[in-house]
Motif scaffolding. Structure first.
Motif, PDB file in Angstrom:
ATOM      1  N   MET A   1      -2.518   0.191 -18.933  1.00 30.49           N
ATOM      2  CA  MET A   1      -2.077   0.736 -17.660  1.00 30.49           C
ATOM      3  C   MET A   1      -3.144   0.535 -16.585  1.00 30.49           C
ATOM      4  O   MET A   1      -2.817   0.217 -15.451  1.00 30.49           O
ATOM      5  CB  MET A   1      -1.749   2.223 -17.852  1.00 30.49           C
ATOM      6  N   LEU A   2      -4.400   0.708 -16.968  1.00 36.90           N
ATOM      7  CA  LEU A   2      -5.501   0.561 -16.019  1.00 36.90           C
ATOM      8  C   LEU A   2      -5.537  -0.849 -15.442  1.00 36.90           C
ATOM      9  O   LEU A   2      -5.727  -1.038 -14.240  1.00 36.90           O
ATOM     10  CB  LEU A   2      -6.831   0.881 -16.708  1.00 36.90           C
ATOM     11  N   TYR A   3      -5.317  -1.854 -16.291  1.00 37.56           N
ATOM     12  CA  TYR A   3      -5.357  -3.241 -15.829  1.00 37.56           C
ATOM     13  C   TYR A   3      -4.181  -3.559 -14.903  1.00 37.56           C
ATOM     14  O   TYR A   3      -4.323  -4.329 -13.964  1.00 37.56           O
ATOM     15  CB  TYR A   3      -5.392  -4.207 -17.006  1.00 37.56           C
ATOM     16  N   ILE A   4      -3.052  -2.936 -15.151  1.00 46.43           N
ATOM     17  CA  ILE A   4      -1.902  -3.126 -14.262  1.00 46.43           C
ATOM     18  C   ILE A   4      -2.215  -2.549 -12.887  1.00 46.43           C
ATOM     19  O   ILE A   4      -1.929  -3.158 -11.857  1.00 46.43           O
ATOM     20  CB  ILE A   4      -0.634  -2.495 -14.858  1.00 46.43           C
ATOM     21  N   LEU A   5      -2.827  -1.374 -12.857  1.00 50.17           N
ATOM     22  CA  LEU A   5      -3.190  -0.759 -11.570  1.00 50.17           C
ATOM     23  C   LEU A   5      -4.256  -1.586 -10.855  1.00 50.17           C
ATOM     24  O   LEU A   5      -4.211  -1.738  -9.634  1.00 50.17           O
ATOM     25  CB  LEU A   5      -3.657   0.675 -11.790  1.00 50.17           C
ATOM     26  N   ALA A   6      -5.213  -2.138 -11.606  1.00 47.03           N
ATOM     27  CA  ALA A   6      -6.226  -3.005 -11.004  1.00 47.03           C
ATOM     28  C   ALA A   6      -5.574  -4.267 -10.445  1.00 47.03           C
ATOM     29  O   ALA A   6      -5.933  -4.735  -9.356  1.00 47.03           O
ATOM     30  CB  ALA A   6      -7.303  -3.359 -12.025  1.00 47.03           C
ATOM     31  N   LEU A   7      -4.605  -4.825 -11.165  1.00 48.33           N
ATOM     32  CA  LEU A   7      -3.872  -5.992 -10.680  1.00 48.33           C
ATOM     33  C   LEU A   7      -3.126  -5.647  -9.394  1.00 48.33           C
ATOM     34  O   LEU A   7      -3.159  -6.405  -8.417  1.00 48.33           O
ATOM     35  CB  LEU A   7      -2.892  -6.480 -11.754  1.00 48.33           C
ATOM     36  N   LEU A   8      -2.476  -4.491  -9.372  1.00 44.05           N
ATOM     37  CA  LEU A   8      -1.707  -4.087  -8.194  1.00 44.05           C
ATOM     38  C   LEU A   8      -2.592  -3.817  -6.977  1.00 44.05           C
ATOM     39  O   LEU A   8      -2.216  -4.152  -5.856  1.00 44.05           O
ATOM     40  CB  LEU A   8      -0.849  -2.866  -8.520  1.00 44.05           C
ATOM     41  N   ILE A   9      -3.771  -3.238  -7.186  1.00 47.17           N
ATOM     42  CA  ILE A   9      -4.658  -3.028  -6.032  1.00 47.17           C
ATOM     43  C   ILE A   9      -5.163  -4.370  -5.528  1.00 47.17           C
ATOM     44  O   ILE A   9      -5.400  -4.550  -4.338  1.00 47.17           O
ATOM     45  CB  ILE A   9      -5.809  -2.028  -6.349  1.00 47.17           C
ATOM     46  N   GLY A  10      -5.274  -5.341  -6.435  1.00 48.75           N
ATOM     47  CA  GLY A  10      -5.599  -6.701  -6.013  1.00 48.75           C
ATOM     48  C   GLY A  10      -4.502  -7.307  -5.158  1.00 48.75           C
ATOM     49  O   GLY A  10      -4.770  -8.001  -4.174  1.00 48.75           O
ATOM     50  N   VAL A  11      -3.247  -7.051  -5.527  1.00 50.00           N
ATOM     51  CA  VAL A  11      -2.120  -7.535  -4.719  1.00 50.00           C
ATOM     52  C   VAL A  11      -2.201  -6.929  -3.321  1.00 50.00           C
ATOM     53  O   VAL A  11      -1.998  -7.622  -2.318  1.00 50.00           O
ATOM     54  CB  VAL A  11      -0.768  -7.202  -5.393  1.00 50.00           C
ATOM     55  N   ILE A  12      -2.521  -5.640  -3.243  1.00 46.30           N
ATOM     56  CA  ILE A  12      -2.678  -4.989  -1.936  1.00 46.30           C
ATOM     57  C   ILE A  12      -3.800  -5.658  -1.143  1.00 46.30           C
ATOM     58  O   ILE A  12      -3.666  -5.901   0.050  1.00 46.30           O
ATOM     59  CB  ILE A  12      -2.949  -3.476  -2.094  1.00 46.30           C
ATOM     60  N   ALA A  13      -4.898  -5.997  -1.809  1.00 47.96           N
ATOM     61  CA  ALA A  13      -5.998  -6.696  -1.126  1.00 47.96           C
ATOM     62  C   ALA A  13      -5.545  -8.062  -0.625  1.00 47.96           C
ATOM     63  O   ALA A  13      -6.007  -8.530   0.420  1.00 47.96           O
ATOM     64  CB  ALA A  13      -7.198  -6.851  -2.061  1.00 47.96           C
ATOM     65  N   GLY A  14      -4.640  -8.703  -1.361  1.00 50.43           N
ATOM     66  CA  GLY A  14      -4.103  -9.977  -0.906  1.00 50.43           C
ATOM     67  C   GLY A  14      -3.242  -9.826   0.337  1.00 50.43           C
ATOM     68  O   GLY A  14      -3.202 -10.695   1.186  1.00 50.43           O
ATOM     69  N   LEU A  15      -2.549  -8.705   0.439  1.00 46.50           N
ATOM     70  CA  LEU A  15      -1.726  -8.444   1.620  1.00 46.50           C
ATOM     71  C   LEU A  15      -2.583  -8.013   2.807  1.00 46.50           C
ATOM     72  O   LEU A  15      -2.429  -8.505   3.916  1.00 46.50           O
ATOM     73  CB  LEU A  15      -0.706  -7.339   1.316  1.00 46.50           C
ATOM     74  N   ARG A  16      -3.455  -7.064   2.582  1.00 48.05           N
ATOM     75  CA  ARG A  16      -4.337  -6.506   3.615  1.00 48.05           C
ATOM     76  C   ARG A  16      -5.704  -6.301   2.996  1.00 48.05           C
ATOM     77  O   ARG A  16      -5.906  -5.350   2.233  1.00 48.05           O
ATOM     78  CB  ARG A  16      -3.807  -5.162   4.116  1.00 48.05           C
ATOM     79  N   ALA A  17      -6.645  -7.170   3.313  1.00 48.30           N
ATOM     80  CA  ALA A  17      -7.951  -7.180   2.650  1.00 48.30           C
ATOM     81  C   ALA A  17      -8.686  -5.847   2.733  1.00 48.30           C
ATOM     82  O   ALA A  17      -9.292  -5.414   1.759  1.00 48.30           O
ATOM     83  CB  ALA A  17      -8.829  -8.294   3.219  1.00 48.30           C
ATOM     84  N   MET A  18      -8.640  -5.169   3.841  1.00 49.34           N
ATOM     85  CA  MET A  18      -9.421  -3.941   3.987  1.00 49.34           C
ATOM     86  C   MET A  18      -8.651  -2.676   3.655  1.00 49.34           C
ATOM     87  O   MET A  18      -9.236  -1.610   3.500  1.00 49.34           O
ATOM     88  CB  MET A  18      -9.990  -3.838   5.412  1.00 49.34           C
ATOM     89  N   THR A  19      -7.337  -2.763   3.529  1.00 49.41           N
ATOM     90  CA  THR A  19      -6.549  -1.586   3.157  1.00 49.41           C
ATOM     91  C   THR A  19      -6.843  -1.175   1.716  1.00 49.41           C
ATOM     92  O   THR A  19      -6.927   0.014   1.411  1.00 49.41           O
ATOM     93  CB  THR A  19      -5.049  -1.853   3.348  1.00 49.41           C
ATOM     94  N   ALA A  20      -7.021  -2.161   0.839  1.00 49.01           N
ATOM     95  CA  ALA A  20      -7.287  -1.852  -0.576  1.00 49.01           C
ATOM     96  C   ALA A  20      -8.589  -1.068  -0.756  1.00 49.01           C
ATOM     97  O   ALA A  20      -8.588  -0.012  -1.396  1.00 49.01           O
ATOM     98  CB  ALA A  20      -7.291  -3.133  -1.406  1.00 49.01           C
ATOM     99  N   PRO A  21      -9.732  -1.532  -0.200  1.00 46.34           N
ATOM    100  CA  PRO A  21     -10.938  -0.722  -0.385  1.00 46.34           C
ATOM    101  C   PRO A  21     -10.875   0.616   0.339  1.00 46.34           C
ATOM    102  O   PRO A  21     -11.482   1.589  -0.111  1.00 46.34           O
ATOM    103  CB  PRO A  21     -12.073  -1.604   0.146  1.00 46.34           C
ATOM    104  N   ALA A  22     -10.115   0.703   1.441  1.00 47.00           N
ATOM    105  CA  ALA A  22      -9.958   2.003   2.110  1.00 47.00           C
ATOM    106  C   ALA A  22      -9.226   2.965   1.188  1.00 47.00           C
ATOM    107  O   ALA A  22      -9.626   4.127   1.044  1.00 47.00           O
ATOM    108  CB  ALA A  22      -9.214   1.838   3.430  1.00 47.00           C
TER     109      ALA A  22
END
Length: 153
Positions: free
Chosen positions: A1-22
């Motif tokens: 589950m953790l890796y899926i969430l890490a993958l999904l936050i990566g997808v968010i970074a692909g959409l909006r680079a700074m939204t993910a770390p925020a």
């Protein structure tokens, strides 16, 4: 589950680079991501949340400008991959799986960057202009980022 969430936050970074770390910084600051005692503990400080929030807002505004470069050109593409890897590593650090989270986040960023560019292009054609497509992408990135971080908790 953790890796899926890490993958999904990566997808968010692909959409909006700074939204993910925020989202990751706010999740850490609010205690949703247990980063205390890990290398990523600095993400739990209010300063990190503030800096990444400001950068996310700047990115949202800059993306509405007509001169915004494509996310698929090497500097922007590389930045999105690095940010996705970083955010995935922070999520992975909560369970002692930094490297796995890093790899999942990087893969997610590639998916988000390429897939997001394709979807945004199609939405722009459907709407006849880019701004509505950008707003949809913004909403997906912000809401998705917060939901992913909340799911880790």
């Amino acid at each position: 589950m953790l890796y899926i969430l890490a993958l999904l936050i990566g997808v968010i970074a692909g959409l909006r680079a700074m939204t993910a770390p925020a989202a990751v910084a706010w999740g850490s600051y609010l205690g949703w991501l247990p980063v205390t005692g890990t290398w990523a503990s600095f993400m739990g400080h209010w300063i990190a949340a503030g800096i990444f929030t400001i950068l996310a807002i700047v990115e949202l505004v800059a993306d509405q400008l007509p001169s915004t470069p494509s996310r698929k050109v090497p500097p922007q593409f590389g930045t999105r991959i690095a940010v996705g890897a970083f955010c995935g590593a922070v999520i992975g650090a909560t369970a002692g799986a930094t490297i796995g989270g890093l790899l999942a986040g990087a893969i997610g960023a590639v998916i988000g960057t390429l897939g997001g560019a394709e979807v945004r292009g199609r939405l722009s054609v459907a709407f006849g202009k880019d701004q509505p497509a950008a707003f949809i992408e913004d909403a997906v990135a912000i809401i998705g980022g917060l939901l992913i971080v909340a799911a880790v908790a």
